[in-house]
Motif scaffolding. Sequence first.
Motif, mmCIF file in Angstrom:
data_model
loop_
_atom_site.group_PDB
_atom_site.id
_atom_site.type_symbol
_atom_site.label_atom_id
_atom_site.label_comp_id
_atom_site.label_asym_id
_atom_site.label_seq_id
_atom_site.Cartn_x
_atom_site.Cartn_y
_atom_site.Cartn_z
ATOM 1 N N GLU A 222 -9.450 -13.758 7.364
ATOM 2 C CA GLU A 222 -10.574 -12.547 7.190
ATOM 3 C C GLU A 222 -11.393 -12.968 8.710
ATOM 4 O O GLU A 222 -11.362 -14.144 8.644
ATOM 5 N N ARG A 223 -12.004 -11.615 9.358
ATOM 6 C CA ARG A 223 -12.537 -11.323 10.636
ATOM 7 C C ARG A 223 -14.281 -10.739 9.601
ATOM 8 O O ARG A 223 -14.099 -9.749 9.867
ATOM 9 N N THR B 204 -10.098 -18.388 10.390
ATOM 10 C CA THR B 204 -11.285 -17.079 9.448
ATOM 11 C C THR B 204 -12.621 -16.853 10.291
ATOM 12 O O THR B 204 -12.712 -18.173 10.984
ATOM 13 N N HIS C 234 -14.103 -5.832 16.947
ATOM 14 C CA HIS C 234 -13.042 -7.346 16.879
ATOM 15 C C HIS C 234 -13.541 -7.865 14.673
ATOM 16 O O HIS C 234 -13.243 -9.101 15.013
ATOM 17 N N THR C 235 -13.515 -7.651 13.875
ATOM 18 C CA THR C 235 -13.464 -7.921 12.646
ATOM 19 C C THR C 235 -13.258 -6.703 11.903
ATOM 20 O O THR C 235 -12.811 -5.575 12.413
ATOM 21 N N ASP C 236 -13.082 -7.391 10.567
ATOM 22 C CA ASP C 236 -11.592 -6.749 9.327
ATOM 23 C C ASP C 236 -12.462 -5.925 8.944
ATOM 24 O O ASP C 236 -12.075 -5.494 7.270
ATOM 25 N N ARG C 237 -14.044 -6.977 8.530
ATOM 26 C CA ARG C 237 -14.549 -6.306 7.805
ATOM 27 C C ARG C 237 -16.240 -6.892 7.458
ATOM 28 O O ARG C 237 -17.038 -7.460 8.134
ATOM 29 N N PRO D 53 -14.521 -2.370 4.222
ATOM 30 C CA PRO D 53 -13.297 -2.407 5.373
ATOM 31 C C PRO D 53 -14.269 -2.158 6.882
ATOM 32 O O PRO D 53 -14.563 -0.933 7.027
ATOM 33 N N ALA D 54 -13.657 -2.697 7.896
ATOM 34 C CA ALA D 54 -14.198 -1.758 9.347
ATOM 35 C C ALA D 54 -14.106 -1.091 9.338
ATOM 36 O O ALA D 54 -14.346 0.083 9.952
ATOM 37 N N ARG D 55 -12.706 -0.914 9.001
ATOM 38 C CA ARG D 55 -12.018 1.024 9.103
ATOM 39 C C ARG D 55 -12.145 1.652 8.797
ATOM 40 O O ARG D 55 -12.007 2.604 8.766
ATOM 41 N N ASP D 56 -13.211 1.391 7.213
ATOM 42 C CA ASP D 56 -13.467 2.678 6.612
ATOM 43 C C ASP D 56 -14.931 2.485 7.308
ATOM 44 O O ASP D 56 -15.262 3.880 6.511
#
Length: 222
Positions: free
Chosen positions: A32-33, A174, A188-191, A205-208
Amino acid sequence: MRPPAIALADASAAYDGRPVLRGIDLTIRAGERLALMGRSGAGKSTLIGLIHAQAPERIALVPQGAALVRQLSVFHNVYMGRLDRTSTIHNLRNLVWPASADWAEVARVLARVGLAEAIRAKAGALSGGQQQRVSVARALYNGQPILLADEPVSALDRAQGAAVLAEMARTHETLVLALHDIALALAHTDRIVVLDMGRIVLDAPARDLDAAALAPFYEPAA
């Protein structure tokens, strides 16, 4: 699903009897990032400390502030990232006459953060942003699978910060990063985990998310 790298359950922390963190449930999985976010005083640095205490042998740490030995060279400050993996005799010899292999490896790490030319400089003679990059280089040189960093790019401009964060992600399985810069966190992170008044108030989630969703957590507390 990947196994947990770090797990906290109902964790808390207090200073001088004053609660700083309460009811923290946080599982960080390998790969995870994760960005820890929130206004100053929300408890991010304290949570960084709790995470580090879970598995110090698997974590490379970038502390808040560069935490360098100002009188020593940049080489020696970065080399400290692995002091526990070599003999006392070797470390003492390197203090006076660095081994060529160690020098070359530290130079390669410094090149990753744009500081190869500063390897001989005294750490205390560097600017704040340069010192911060030396601290990051020390963690990169340490090489543990989890990189835990408390505001590692706060003294850099956004372009420099993005480059440094990309280097962290390139070689560490990680990442857990306390960040103030919303744009860098989203890119730069996914969460993203947001703290407010010692509690987790958002974990998504960062995408949301977008800047508008995170901005309220940086407005002054009512």
